[in-house]
Structure formats: C-alpha cells, structure tokens
Design an enzyme around this catalytic site. Structure first.
Site, PDB file in Angstrom:
ATOM      1  N   ASP A 131      33.283  43.653  47.685  1.00  0.00           N
ATOM      2  CA  ASP A 131      34.080  43.023  48.738  1.00  0.00           C
ATOM      3  C   ASP A 131      34.366  44.005  49.869  1.00  0.00           C
ATOM      4  OD1 ASP A 131      34.066  41.226  46.684  1.00  0.00           O
ATOM      5  OD2 ASP A 131      36.183  41.445  46.181  1.00  0.00           O
ATOM      6  N   SER A 183      40.584  38.140  50.479  1.00  0.00           N
ATOM      7  CA  SER A 183      41.647  38.426  51.432  1.00  0.00           C
ATOM      8  C   SER A 183      42.165  39.850  51.220  1.00  0.00           C
ATOM      9  CB  SER A 183      42.788  37.419  51.278  1.00  0.00           C
ATOM     10  OG  SER A 183      43.223  37.364  49.946  1.00  0.00           O
ATOM     11  N   SER A 184      42.167  40.322  49.980  1.00  0.00           N
ATOM     12  CA  SER A 184      42.720  41.658  49.726  1.00  0.00           C
ATOM     13  C   SER A 184      41.815  42.760  50.267  1.00  0.00           C
ATOM     14  CB  SER A 184      43.001  41.857  48.240  1.00  0.00           C
ATOM     15  OG  SER A 184      41.863  41.580  47.479  1.00  0.00           O
ATOM     16  N   GLU A 202      42.897  49.305  45.505  1.00  0.00           N
ATOM     17  CA  GLU A 202      43.090  48.108  44.683  1.00  0.00           C
ATOM     18  C   GLU A 202      43.123  48.488  43.192  1.00  0.00           C
ATOM     19  OE1 GLU A 202      41.555  43.560  45.003  1.00  0.00           O
ATOM     20  OE2 GLU A 202      41.294  44.932  46.635  1.00  0.00           O
ATOM     21  N   LEU A 231      37.766  34.715  48.407  1.00  0.00           N
ATOM     22  CA  LEU A 231      37.091  35.093  49.650  1.00  0.00           C
ATOM     23  C   LEU A 231      37.538  36.479  50.124  1.00  0.00           C
ATOM     24  CD1 LEU A 231      37.183  31.653  51.525  1.00  0.00           C
ATOM     25  CD2 LEU A 231      35.310  32.637  50.201  1.00  0.00           C
ATOM     26  N   GLU A 280      27.049  37.696  40.909  1.00  0.00           N
ATOM     27  CA  GLU A 280      28.474  37.668  40.544  1.00  0.00           C
ATOM     28  C   GLU A 280      28.726  38.520  39.303  1.00  0.00           C
ATOM     29  OE1 GLU A 280      30.671  36.978  42.980  1.00  0.00           O
ATOM     30  OE2 GLU A 280      29.659  35.047  43.146  1.00  0.00           O
ATOM     31  N   HIS A 281      29.759  39.361  39.383  1.00  0.00           N
ATOM     32  CA  HIS A 281      30.123  40.289  38.307  1.00  0.00           C
ATOM     33  C   HIS A 281      28.979  41.261  38.011  1.00  0.00           C
ATOM     34  CE1 HIS A 281      34.074  38.608  36.987  1.00  0.00           C
ATOM     35  NE2 HIS A 281      33.603  37.584  37.685  1.00  0.00           N
ATOM     36  N   THR A 282      28.166  41.524  39.014  1.00  0.00           N
ATOM     37  CA  THR A 282      27.116  42.528  38.871  1.00  0.00           C
ATOM     38  C   THR A 282      27.532  43.852  39.497  1.00  0.00           C
ATOM     39  OG1 THR A 282      26.161  41.514  40.837  1.00  0.00           O
ATOM     40  CG2 THR A 282      25.111  40.994  38.734  1.00  0.00           C
ATOM     41  N   ASP A 283      28.497  43.808  40.426  1.00  0.00           N
ATOM     42  CA  ASP A 283      28.791  45.053  41.168  1.00  0.00           C
ATOM     43  C   ASP A 283      29.319  46.157  40.255  1.00  0.00           C
ATOM     44  OD1 ASP A 283      31.335  43.832  40.924  1.00  0.00           O
ATOM     45  OD2 ASP A 283      31.909  44.174  43.024  1.00  0.00           O
TER      46      ASP A 283
HETATM   47  C1  GLA Z   1      35.840  39.981  42.713  1.00  0.00           C
HETATM   48  C2  GLA Z   1      35.764  41.498  42.733  1.00  0.00           C
HETATM   49  C3  GLA Z   1      34.350  41.966  43.085  1.00  0.00           C
HETATM   50  C4  GLA Z   1      33.304  41.290  42.195  1.00  0.00           C
HETATM   51  C5  GLA Z   1      33.533  39.780  42.131  1.00  0.00           C
HETATM   52  C6  GLA Z   1      32.649  39.100  41.134  1.00  0.00           C
HETATM   53  O1  GLA Z   1      35.606  39.487  43.992  1.00  0.00           O
HETATM   54  O2  GLA Z   1      36.666  42.010  43.675  1.00  0.00           O
HETATM   55  O3  GLA Z   1      34.282  43.358  42.992  1.00  0.00           O
HETATM   56  O4  GLA Z   1      33.301  41.863  40.925  1.00  0.00           O
HETATM   57  O5  GLA Z   1      34.869  39.458  41.813  1.00  0.00           O
HETATM   58  O6  GLA Z   1      31.322  39.166  41.531  1.00  0.00           O
END
Ligand code: GLA
Length: 392
Positions: free
Chosen positions: A183, A137-138, A171, A135, A39-42
């Site tokens: 995502d 949706s966008s 986005e 999840l 999470e928050h690694t991308d």
């Molecule tokens: C949201 C962002 C993703 C990612 C997550 C956290 O979903 O759209 O790019 O950063 O938060 O892991």
C-alpha cells in the site's frame, strides 16, 4: 493533481487558516490504492499489481521554529493532537478514538529514527479514501505525512521507496498492524494511467500502462472490515509457518509442485500456501495481460484469484462473493472482478472496457444489497500519481 482533489485542497487550506491563524506554506497529497492482483503476497516477498487512485489524503502544512507538532484532522470533527519532537514520541492509548493521531505520530517517529533532521510543524489533514474499505486510507495518511515533512524541510535524501518503508514501519510499530509494503509503495510510486507491478522482495517497481478504453471500477460492499483486529495477522503467521515447513525465507520461494507434494503439511496450511504460490503467478501474468490489453485473460485471472481467496485463503465473505458474481456475469468475458485488499469485507475491484461501466454499475444497483440492506457504492477509479507536492 487529480481534479477530484480540489475539494480536499480547499478544505485543508481553510482548516489550516481557521485552526492555526495563518496560511499554510506547503500542500501535499498521497493517494489510496486499489490492488488489481496479488493479495496477501506482499508479506510473502511476492508480487502485487496495485494502482494509486484518485482518492487520497491532502495536508496543508507550515514549519515551526521550535520542536512542537500541532495537527488537526478535518474529517475527525477537527480533532487535535499536539506533541514535541524533542521528547520520545509515544503512541496514544485510545486506539479507537486516537488511531488517526498514531499514524501521524508513528510516521514522524520513524522519520526521526532514520536520522533525518526536521523541526516542528503545523498540519491540517483531510482525505476522501473511504475508511475500512480496503483502499488504504491509512497508507495514504502516513505517506502524506512523510511527504509533508519531505517538502517542508526540503529533504532530498529520502526517496519514494524509503518513504514507503518508513510508513510501513509506522503502521507495524505504532498501530500494531503487521501489514506488508504494497500500500505504501504504490502510494509513493503511483503514476497517472498506470498500475504498478511490485516485486516485494527487491522492492523494484515496474509501471504497467492501462489502455485508454479500460476502466477500473471499485465497488464497496458496505460490509465494513477491520484490519488490525481481523484475521490479517493470523494469516501472516500461517504463511510464516508454511515457509518454515518448506525451509525457505518466504513462500515466494515455493512452487506449485512443492505445495502439491507436501504430504506432511496440514490441509489448512497447504491451502494457505497454494493461494500465495498461485496468486504470485497470477500477479505477474496479470501485468502482461494488462500491458497487452488482453482483458479476457485478465478476467480469467481475476476469477481464479477470487476463488483462491475464497476457498484457499478464506478471506472473503458471502456478500462479497455475491458481488463478485454479479459483476462477473455483467462483464462476461470482457474483463473480470475480484475482492481487493486484506479481506473480510470492503471492496471488490473490476477491470472492464469503459463502455461497460454503466451496465456493470446498473447490475450492482439492481441486484446487490448488503446484509443490512444498503446498496453498494461504486467508484470509477482513475489510476493516479503517487505522493507529491501540490500548488497552493
Ligand atoms: C492490506 C495490507 C497489505 C496487503 C493486503 C493484502 O492492504 O496493508 O500490505 O497485505 O492487505 O494483499
């Protein structure tokens, strides 16, 4: 096609006929996703391990001979948007009411900027990804719009990764959320029965097969989250500042020892960095654990990930922590649970033996209430296929 999408297909076709007075020629879908680890690694060029889910967006479409785009949003009380492709596509200003339209406009604009040539079109859009739940949706919407254009105009030059990148830019540039690429990439690359390990620097993807007797449970806390208005962009800036401190391109390039030895770093930035560095490691390890069917190890990694999001990255909320604890004790050492997505509400994901799904769901029903008294919503998610055409 995933069976639960049948109702979306029917709704999209009917809305198309009703609104545009003829049958659609093309039907496409793109899924939402749940992130199992990372999470928050991308946006730190790191690793993530999401899977596409059996909740998504379906679009019924037909090409036009002129440059007009007409869009109807079934789930927004049949709200309508219309614009011309031969005039510069601009975002609509009322973000609250018209945000859905900006995702569509943004995606078409980004596809134009890639130099792709396409005409106008009519689109009827519907979906069943719970909104504001984390999840995606966008991403499911933007990727589905891209897939619609690809299918309508037979654009073979746009591969799944390029489509995902365009969706991310839509986005970033049109909606103002500085989200990473996870995502959109998994929505484009998902595969039935698999999670996808993504290296967010090289954008290489590796499919990780989930054992038959393993389930992915998504539990919505009923605490709504707001990504654009939330702390998301702040976290991103904090990570960029940390990378500058370490003199690297992104936190991906930093290891645990460097973080511990960074005496000049303020406490908060140190904790933010520690989350990203350890979470990157966990995402890679989780791919191995899942591939080996080692749910005990997966559970340990999920517990550590949640603690790190709670204490170091500070993106969880007390009801979410409680939900994770309830699931954790119901599942024991046979799997695990953690918050999933951007944070500050939304969903918890659990990975567990299918035989334990009922016991885990029952524990949530009996023990969890959201701050306003609502029960959690439980979804048994099926790792699903990425964006593609459907048979009409
Ligand atoms: C949201 C962002 C993703 C990612 C997550 C956290 O979903 O759209 O790019 O950063 O938060 O892991």
């Amino acid at each position: 096609m995933n069976r639960p999408q049948q109702h979306l297909i029917t709704a999209a076709r009917q809305a198309f006929l009703q609104h545009f007075g003829q049958m659609p020629t093309t039907l496409v879908q793109a899924p939402g996703r749940v992130n199992l680890m990372g999470e928050h690694t991308d946006y730190n060029d790191g690793y993530v391990l999401p899977c596409a889910i059996n909740f998504g967006t379906v679009i019924a479409a037909r090409r036009r001979d002129d440059a007009m785009v007409r869009v109807v949003a079934v789930d927004m009380d049949m709200a309508f948007d219309g614009f011309w492709l031969d005039e510069t596509i601009k975002p609509l200003l009322d973000q609250a009411k018209q945000q859905w339209a900006n995702y569509v406009r943004g995606m078409l604009r980004e596809l134009q900027l890639l130099g792709l040539s396409f005409n106008g079109m009519e689109l009827a859009i519907t979906g069943d990804v719970p909104q504001g739940a984390g999840l995606s949706s966008s991403a499911s919407l933007t990727v589905a719009v891209g897939q619609a254009v690809k299918s309508l105009f037979s654009i073979d030059t746009l591969d799944a990764t390029q489509l995902a990148q365009a969706a991310q830019r839509a986005e970033n540039n049109f909606v103002g959320c500085q989200c990473g690429i996870m995502d959109q990439l998994v929505s484009a690359h998902g595969k039935v029965g698999h999670a996808v390990l993504i290296d967010c620097r090289s954008l290489q993807t590796r499919q990780v097969l989930l054992a038959d007797d393993v389930s992915v449970l998504v539990v919505h806390s009923r605490v709504a989250r707001g990504l654009v208005d939330s702390e998301y962009n702040t976290r991103r800036k904090q990570c960029e500042a940390a990378a500058r401190y370490f003199g690297v391109a992104a936190l991906r390039d930093v290891n645990g020892e460097q973080v511990s030895a960074a005496s000049g770093l303020d406490q908060m930035t140190m904790r933010r960095s520690r989350h990203v560095v350890t979470e990157n490691q966990r995402a890679q390890e989780a791919a191995v654990a899942l591939a080996q069917g080692d749910l005990r190890r997966m559970g340990e990694l999920m517990a550590a990930s949640h603690a790190s999001m709670r204490d170091d990255f500070e993106i969880t909320l007390p009801p979410i922590d409680e939900l994770v604890a309830i699931l954790g004790s119901a599942i024991g050492e046979m799997g695990g649970a953690r918050m999933t997505g951007g944070g500050f509400g939304g969903c918890v994901v659990a990975v567990l033996p299918t035989a334990m799904v009922k016991a885990a769901s029952d524990a949530v029903a009996a023990q969890y209430r959201a701050p306003h008294g609502e029960s959690a919503l439980v979804y048994v998610c099926v790792p699903s296929a990425g964006a593609g055409s459907l048979t009409l």
